[in-house]
Design a protein around this motif. Structure first.
Motif, PDB file in Angstrom:
ATOM      1  N   UNK A   1       0.788  -1.226   0.000  1.00 55.84           N
ATOM      2  CA  UNK A   1       0.000   0.000   0.000  1.00 55.84           C
ATOM      3  C   UNK A   1       0.825   1.284   0.000  1.00 55.84           C
ATOM      4  N   UNK A   2       1.884   1.334   0.786  1.00 57.26           N
ATOM      5  CA  UNK A   2       2.602   2.607   0.843  1.00 57.26           C
ATOM      6  C   UNK A   2       3.441   2.761  -0.422  1.00 57.26           C
ATOM      7  N   UNK A   3       3.901   3.989  -0.669  1.00 55.51           N
ATOM      8  CA  UNK A   3       4.636   4.213  -1.916  1.00 55.51           C
ATOM      9  C   UNK A   3       5.956   3.463  -1.921  1.00 55.51           C
TER      10      UNK A   3
ATOM     11  N   UNK B   1       5.302  -0.075  -2.453  1.00 51.13           N
ATOM     12  CA  UNK B   1       4.977  -0.433  -3.834  1.00 51.13           C
ATOM     13  C   UNK B   1       6.238  -0.511  -4.689  1.00 51.13           C
TER      14      UNK B   1
ATOM     15  N   UNK C   1       5.922   1.078   6.948  1.00 54.57           N
ATOM     16  CA  UNK C   1       4.983   2.007   7.573  1.00 54.57           C
ATOM     17  C   UNK C   1       5.530   3.421   7.461  1.00 54.57           C
TER      18      UNK C   1
ATOM     19  N   UNK D   1      -8.141  -0.760  -1.247  1.00 52.62           N
ATOM     20  CA  UNK D   1      -6.753  -0.543  -0.827  1.00 52.62           C
ATOM     21  C   UNK D   1      -5.964   0.274  -1.838  1.00 52.62           C
ATOM     22  N   UNK D   2      -6.641   1.231  -2.427  1.00 48.39           N
ATOM     23  CA  UNK D   2      -5.976   1.958  -3.498  1.00 48.39           C
ATOM     24  C   UNK D   2      -4.888   2.865  -2.952  1.00 48.39           C
ATOM     25  N   UNK D   3      -4.954   3.177  -1.665  1.00 48.74           N
ATOM     26  CA  UNK D   3      -3.893   3.984  -1.078  1.00 48.74           C
ATOM     27  C   UNK D   3      -4.041   5.474  -1.328  1.00 48.74           C
TER      28      UNK D   3
ATOM     29  N   UNK E   1      -3.972   7.366   1.920  1.00 48.99           N
ATOM     30  CA  UNK E   1      -2.664   7.552   2.541  1.00 48.99           C
ATOM     31  C   UNK E   1      -1.877   8.638   1.815  1.00 48.99           C
ATOM     32  N   UNK E   2      -2.116   8.750   0.517  1.00 49.86           N
ATOM     33  CA  UNK E   2      -1.390   9.758  -0.245  1.00 49.86           C
ATOM     34  C   UNK E   2      -1.774  11.175   0.150  1.00 49.86           C
TER      35      UNK E   2
ATOM     36  N   UNK F   1      -1.972   5.942   7.928  1.00 44.20           N
ATOM     37  CA  UNK F   1      -2.434   4.985   6.928  1.00 44.20           C
ATOM     38  C   UNK F   1      -3.939   4.864   7.095  1.00 44.20           C
TER      39      UNK F   1
ATOM     40  N   UNK G   1      -6.410   3.729   5.518  1.00 45.01           N
ATOM     41  CA  UNK G   1      -7.172   2.505   5.277  1.00 45.01           C
ATOM     42  C   UNK G   1      -6.895   1.481   6.362  1.00 45.01           C
TER      43      UNK G   1
ATOM     44  N   UNK H   1      -1.660   2.511  15.625  1.00 46.06           N
ATOM     45  CA  UNK H   1      -1.312   3.143  14.351  1.00 46.06           C
ATOM     46  C   UNK H   1      -1.664   4.625  14.357  1.00 46.06           C
TER      47      UNK H   1
END
Ligand code: SF4
Ligand code: SF4
Ligand code: SF4
Ligand code: SF4
Lengths: 193, 340, 728
Positions: free
Chosen positions: B277-279, B282, B325, C379-381, C384-385, C392, C394, C411
């Motif tokens: 999920x995180x950049x 990925x 994370x 879960x496209x994220x 978070x972006x 996070x 999601x 978290x």
């Protein structure tokens, strides 16, 4: 010969790792509370006696000695789950019927009818009722755990268990209904022009 | 007046799951067109059939699970799965092959895990791998490019009538490479390996998928991280070995434009559900897929490797997420562990 | 700040994420600020700020002048409330207020008289002449709480520790939320006053530099502020338009590159952040002596025919503003207090505008449509972006949804500023922020419950300790008395043999009786058909025991040597008391039944009569015993008969109660044996001397097979309600 060496090497390794592990477990041991305290901390402290013990602490002691950990109706599933996690025991279904819903209740004495018999004072496990003999009694709502032990002893039936209404500080958003549902509440407003 | 009471925010952006899915479907069109041009109607028939099968399977399972059928069908994820799987299957595939693949992908790889968003594996690739393992012969019968059979032949193949199909099939560039790797003379004699700039025919397929992928990037449906990392890693792995021994190892360009490289980089590995999920996550995830593809292509037992590489990294995605994370505002370190 | 860093061009900082929702500011920023309406009634909540509610100083019927203090701060984190206009206090009561819950909260209601007469004001145009602590007190007394955000009392934020150095004083004029233009108009029209207000804040905080941060989509405001700030050393800084750059933490990051520690406050890193509207309120309070009784509020949304900014009295009902803005009547829509990203829906148009209300949006559904149904997270994220807190979202969503609140907290759920950026971009329309609010509320609830549990534990333990102590003391007293008695009566301690035999017989008989009762109960529980026979047997045994007891009493009374112990009297007294209590209870039950018009009234009356007789008999016995007592002396061993008697009585009454209960359950379940059971209960009744269980039990509890809680095990697994009913 080679086999012997291999065996010896493995043995040596085993000993070394065993020693390491032992050392580590000593060195990094978590000095926790005694188990009874930990269990007691998870019980809801309603002190209602429904578990068959005169209060939560005695039940905590009994659990520590091996009694099933599923006998606390006020705690419900969550407490059973937490206790299972703590004790590494299986999750058991609640023994007995769940306390009716989640609504918090507190005792309320209809003071006009109270005859001051002190029976409720004697019954209350947390001293949440104040009053003296032949004086009317009242419940300190903040201290009342809602165990309803005081309801039965009252000879004139003047104690009610009432729901605690939400206040601005206790109110919170509810969980959305989930996938497929629109998270929306419709308010009908009449006097809006 | 009636008022509605909702939690903030009271306004939402234009992005919608349906729209995302529709754009992904649109972006596959150039690839599909080139496939049809090179190999006949087979791919189109597959796609249509797979879509029908996927919708039927999804609807059936949703009904069994007691979920609102129309609502979930409308998100379009089943169609995307079906189209991606159908594009990966050879155009010679009979109807039952597609059906089995799609059924497995939708029912087992997706719905049994709880439906959209819950599946740990890319459903299309799970279906593909199942077919590849169960029906290796049917799954490797590609036609030689530029010799597209007519619609009638394609339909016959689809209906499972074997028209001397083996006479029609030809080796793909990756097949040829596998078979003749190490033998410079033989490699030079393989026509499949010598297209305009990469493997014959497949270079155009990959170029088409690249175009679709770039469009997705431009529409901001996907981010650059996964395709770039995947293709970059693939090329970087190929380069030194090719320089060192070009008779045994293919060039980076060949790798990038062969098999499912572009298709996988832009359409498969970017599936958000099963990716990290995180950049940073990925980037790592996609780079590892690229490495795995090259390793399997060069040393493994299968000519192409997209499906295996993606599934393996799907497995690793939670671990990658765990170690990538982000550090939250006001904290000096990222949080690890499961908490509680 | 060294000279060098002052001269060098400033580095631009940025915060993570952020979104660019349509601004829609043109709706309301084109017209000058207009005066708000004068409503007939002003509603002033006692909690317009964060912290303890203010304490009312007025009573219903009091006449107040504009600017008069009507409620005082009730603690360090609290601010007073002032009358926004002159008039009469018409109520102090719960009213709907500015809160998403739609709950009512205490408000002072002021009926305006239309004269708008000021109270005496005390302006301080030369604020530098006032020592800082006094200035702070002035600000606090003016009731100023942050005008932009949550309403934190301003004086507290400005009150620094002695050794605290503040590097940057940041004035938040970013106004990053779409729709809102209150600060924009304020800066355009009243820049000089704002700069004066900023100078006061500067004087209080003594920062190394003062920065006014304005988003670059407000060029007129920037120009006006630049002109006004000329020569003051106040920096006007433009920041790129991005939501939520107006969030305090985000702005600090944007302006200084520094981050506020999670759970910390900006002052720790040498930053004080104030809303620009607050600076204006400070200026009014200090220079003009006016407490905070009005504010600029944006009226916007397509439902308004005359959108724009109004300078409205605090306490004005939203209804009045809707009228002032000419709201047309959409069929369905949203009414929002605050911006579209972080504001909340109001349930009641009579909710008042408060110190923090910077915007009222009335939007038909064509403008702000109904939310679409939630879909599965893919879960496209994207969330978070855009998360400015670098969380996070999601992940937090999965945990919140699954009820794993501790994980969500792990978290960093609590660092979420609820900006709504994640919900905004989520393609699956997930109401993420609501999930976080829900999870946060649950965490709060858990913490409160935990605290309460701890207190309950303490109280319980204290009580247990107290009871133990009392018991120990009682025991000690008893021992002392026994010892004294023994010394006195040692010679004739032993009871005559005949009496000892008799006593033994009594004991045996009552033991037998108890066994029989037990057997009968078990039989009843398991539904054996000999239950009735067993009961009869128990009855017989009881009669026997009673007879023996009577004999024993006679023997005791007769034998001049037979010592009646001093414990006997109290016991007898207690029996008498019990009996009369029972009698009273029976009378009450009877009355209840009479009132309820039930059938058994005759039986109950008979029962009551019988109890009265028994009580009388016992009283007589007591009298006799008292009469005999002086003559006789006590022997401790002889507690037994009375105790046994009492016990037998108690047993009998439990048996009776059990029977009554069974009967009730049977009644409830409509079972056939009802009559048999009633008969059984009736039969058992005469032996019980404590029939207070006749009073209807409010809550039949199936697991209390024994009416007393001494062994309060939960009902044994096999004994379910229905089983009881059928077996009984
Ligand atoms: S059942 Fe009541 S007394 Fe027993 S542990 Fe639970 S709350 Fe405490
Ligand atoms: S007041 Fe009653 S309900 Fe409340 S804690 Fe005491 S006994 Fe329980
Ligand atoms: S934006 Fe929505 S769908 Fe995408 S990951 Fe976040 S919560 Fe899931
Ligand atoms: S609402 Fe919370 S989680 Fe969502 S973007 Fe804002 S800070 Fe992040």
């Amino acid at each position: 010969m080679t086999i012997l060496i291999a065996v010896l090497a493995l043995l040596a390794l085993a000993v070394v790792f065993g020693a390491l592990l032992g050392f580590a477990s000593e060195k990094f041991r978590v000095e926790g509370d005694p188990i009874v305290d930990q269990i007691d901390a998870l019980l809801p402290q309603t002190q209602c006696g429904q578990c068959g013990h005169p209060g939560c602490r005695p039940y905590a002691e009994a659990i520590a000695e091996g009694e099933d950990h599923n006998r606390c109706p006020p705690g419900g599933e969550q407490t059973i789950q937490d206790l299972s996690d703590l004790l590494g025991r299986e999750v058991l279904p609640l023994d007995g019927e769940a306390d009716s819903a989640d609504v918090k209740k507190v005792a309320f004495i209809r003071e006009a009818e109270c005859i001051g018999c002190t029976k409720c004072i004697q019954a209350c496990p947390v001293d949440a009722i104040v009053g003296a003999a032949r004086q009317m009694h009242t419940v300190i709502a903040d201290e009342c755990t809602g165990c309803d032990l005081c309801v039965e002893p009252c000879p004139v039936d003047c104690i009610d268990m009432i729901e605690v209404p939400p206040t601005l500080t206790t109110w919170g958003w509810s969980r959305p209904d989930g996938v497929g549902k629109t998270p929306e509440r419709l308010i009908n407003v009449v006097n809006l022009r | 007046m009636n008022l509605i009471s909702v939690t903030s925010p009271h306004t939402t952006g234009p992005s919608r799951t349906q729209r995302v899915m529709a754009q992904v479907l649109l972006a596959t069109l150039p690839g599909l067109a080139v496939l049809c041009g090179l190999f006949g109607w087979g791919s189109l028939i597959n796609v249509v059939w797979a879509c029908a099968a996927a919708l039927a399977c999804e609807a059936a399972v949703l009904r069994l699970r007691g979920k609102p059928v129309g609502f979930h069908l409308a998100d379009g994820s089943a169609l995307v799965t079906a189209v991606l799987l159908a594009l990966a299957i050879p155009p010679t595939a009979p109807w039952w092959l597609t059906l089995v693949g799609v059924g497995f992908a939708i029912i087992f790889a997706k719905q049994l895990y709880g439906g959209l968003g819950m599946n740990p594996f890319n459903p299309a690739m799970a279906g593909y791998v199942l077919l590849l393992i169960s029906f290796p012969v049917d799954m490797t019968r590609w036609l030689p490019p530029f010799e597209a059979p007519d619609l009638a032949t394609s339909l016959q193949l689809f209906l499972g009538r074997d028209h001397g199909i083996d006479a029609l099939t030809g080796a793909t560039p990756l097949d040829s490479l596998r078979t003749w790797a190490g033998d410079a003379a033989a490699l030079a004699a393989q026509p499949a390996l010598h297209g305009t700039f990469a493997g014959l025919g497949w270079e155009w397929v990959n170029l088409a998928f690249l175009a679709g992928g770039l469009w997705l990037l431009w529409r901001r449906v996907i981010t650059w991280h996964i395709p770039a990392a995947l293709l970059g890693a693939l090329a970087l792995c190929a380069l030194p070995f090719w320089l060192h021994d070009s008779a045994r190892f293919a060039s980076p360009l060949f790798h990038l434009f062969s098999g499912a490289a572009m298709f996988g980089a832009f359409f498969i590995a970017t599936d958000p559900v099963s990716a990290a999920t995180s950049r940073t996550g990925r980037l790592i995830y996609a780079a590892l897929i690229g490495v795995l593809i090259w390793v399997i292509r060069s040393f493994g037992g299968y000519p192409d490797a997209m499906a295996f590489a993606v599934l393996l990294l799907n497995l690793a995605a939670p671990t990658i997420d765990y170690y990538t994370q982000p550090r939250s505002y006001g904290h000096s370190k990222p949080k690890r562990g499961i908490g509680g | 700040m060294s000279l060098l860093s002052r001269l060098l061009p400033r580095r631009r900082f940025d915060f993570h994420g952020g979104i660019h929702p349509p601004e829609r500011k043109a709706l309301s920023n084109g017209t000058p600020i207009r005066p708000g309406p004068m409503p007939a009634q002003l509603i002033l909540p006692l909690t317009m700020h964060i912290g303890a509610p203010a304490r009312p100083l007025v009573q219903v019927g009091d006449r107040v002048l504009k600017g008069e203090k009507i409620a005082e701060a009730s603690g360090p984190v609290s601010v007073p409330v002032h009358a926004p206009s002159s008039g009469v206090i018409s109520a102090i009561e719960p009213r709907p207020i500015q809160h998403p819950s739609g709950l009512d909260a205490p408000c002072i209601v002021l009926d305006t008289d239309g004269e708008d007469r000021w109270t005496a004001l005390h302006p301080h145009p030369d604020f530098r002449a006032i020592p800082r602590p006094e200035l702070l007190a002035l600000i606090r007394e003016a009731g100023i709480a942050g005008l932009g955000g949550a309403g934190f009392p301003t004086a507290i934020k400005l009150n620094l520790r002695d050794n605290q150095r503040i590097e940057q004083l940041i004035l938040n004029a970013v106004e990053c939320e779409p729709y809102i233009t209150a600060d924009d108009r304020l800066m355009r029209e009243r820049a000089p006053a704002l700069i004066r207000g900023i100078e006061i804040l500067r004087y209080l905080v003594q920062p190394a530099e003062t920065i006014v941060a304005i988003e670059d989509n407000k060029p007129e405001a920037i120009a006006a502020m630049r002109a006004a700030a000329e020569g003051t050393g106040i920096r006007i800084m433009t920041v790129p338009t991005k939501y939520p750059s107006g969030g305090e933490k985000q702005l600090i990051r944007l302006v200084t590159g520094k981050e506020v520690r999670s759970g910390g406050i900006p002052a720790e890193i040498g930053v004080v952040c104030q809303n620009i509207g607050t600076a204006y309120a400070v200026e009014r309070a200090v220079v003009h002596g006016e407490p905070l009784i009005r504010r600029i509020t944006t009226l916007t949304g397509e439902a308004f025919t005359q959108p724009g900014n109004v300078e409205t009295l605090i306490g004005t009902p939203v209804q009045a503003l809707l009228e002032a803005g000419g709201v047309t009547q959409p069929h369905r829509g949203r009414l929002i207090m605050g911006g579209p990203m972080m504001g909340f829906s109001i349930d009641h148009p009579m909710s008042p505008v408060v110190k923090t209300s910077n915007c009222i949006i009335a939007a038909p559904l064509t403008e702000l449509p109904e939310p679409a149904p939630e879909q599965s997270c893919i879960r496209c994220g994207a969330c978070a972006d855009v998360c400015p807190a670098e969380l996070l979202p999601q992940q937090l969503y999965w945990y919140s949804k699954a009820g794993e609140f501790d994980r969500a907290r792990h978290y960093n759920l609590l660092d979420c500023i609820e900006c709504g950026a994640c919900s905004y971009v989520c393609p699956s329309n997930i109401p993420l922020v609501q999930y976080y609010r829900y999870a946060k509320a649950e965490l709060r609830k858990q913490a409160a419950e935990h605290q309460k549990a701890d207190r309950a534990r303490e109280r319980f333990e204290a009580r247990t300790a107290r009871i133990e102590k009392e018991k120990a003391e009682k025991e000690a007293r008893r021992q002392a008395r026994l010892a004294a008695n023994r010394v006195k009566q040692a010679p004739d301690a032993a009871a005559p043999p005949a009496q000892a035999d008799l006593k033994k017989a009594v004991n045996d008989a009552s033991a037998a009786y108890k066994t029989a009762v037990k057997a009968a109960k078990e039989a009843e529980a398991s539904g054996a058909d000999n239950a009735v026979a067993l009961r009869a047997e128990a009855e017989r045994l009881k009669a026997h025991a009673d007879a023996l007891k009577a004999n024993l009493r006679d023997a005791k009374a007769a034998g001049p040597a037979a010592p009646a112990h001093d414990d006997g009297l109290p016991a007898l007294k207690k029996a008498v008391a019990d009996a009369s209590a029972a009698y009273k209870a029976a009378v009450k039950a009877m009355k209840d039944v009479e009132a309820g018009g039930d059938g058994d009234i005759d039986a109950l009356r008979a029962d009551t009569e019988r109890l009265k007789a028994e009580a009388d008999r016992l009283k007589a016995a007591l009298r006799d015993a008292k009469a005999a007592a002086p003559a006789v002396v006590a022997a401790p061993v002889q507690e037994d008969p009375v105790a046994a008697l009492k016990k037998a009585v108690a047993d009998a009454s439990s048996a009776y109660k059990a029977a009554v209960k069974a009967a009730k359950e049977a009644e409830a379940s409509g079972d056939g044996d009802l009559d048999a059971l009633r008969a059984e209960a009736e039969r058992l009744k005469p032996t019980g001397s404590k029939p207070n269980c006749v009073t209807p039990r409010r809550r039949p509890r199936p697991h209390h097979h024994q009416p007393h809680r001494q062994p309060p095990r939960l009902r044994p697994p096999a004994m379910t309600r229905s089983k009881n009913a059928t077996s009984a």
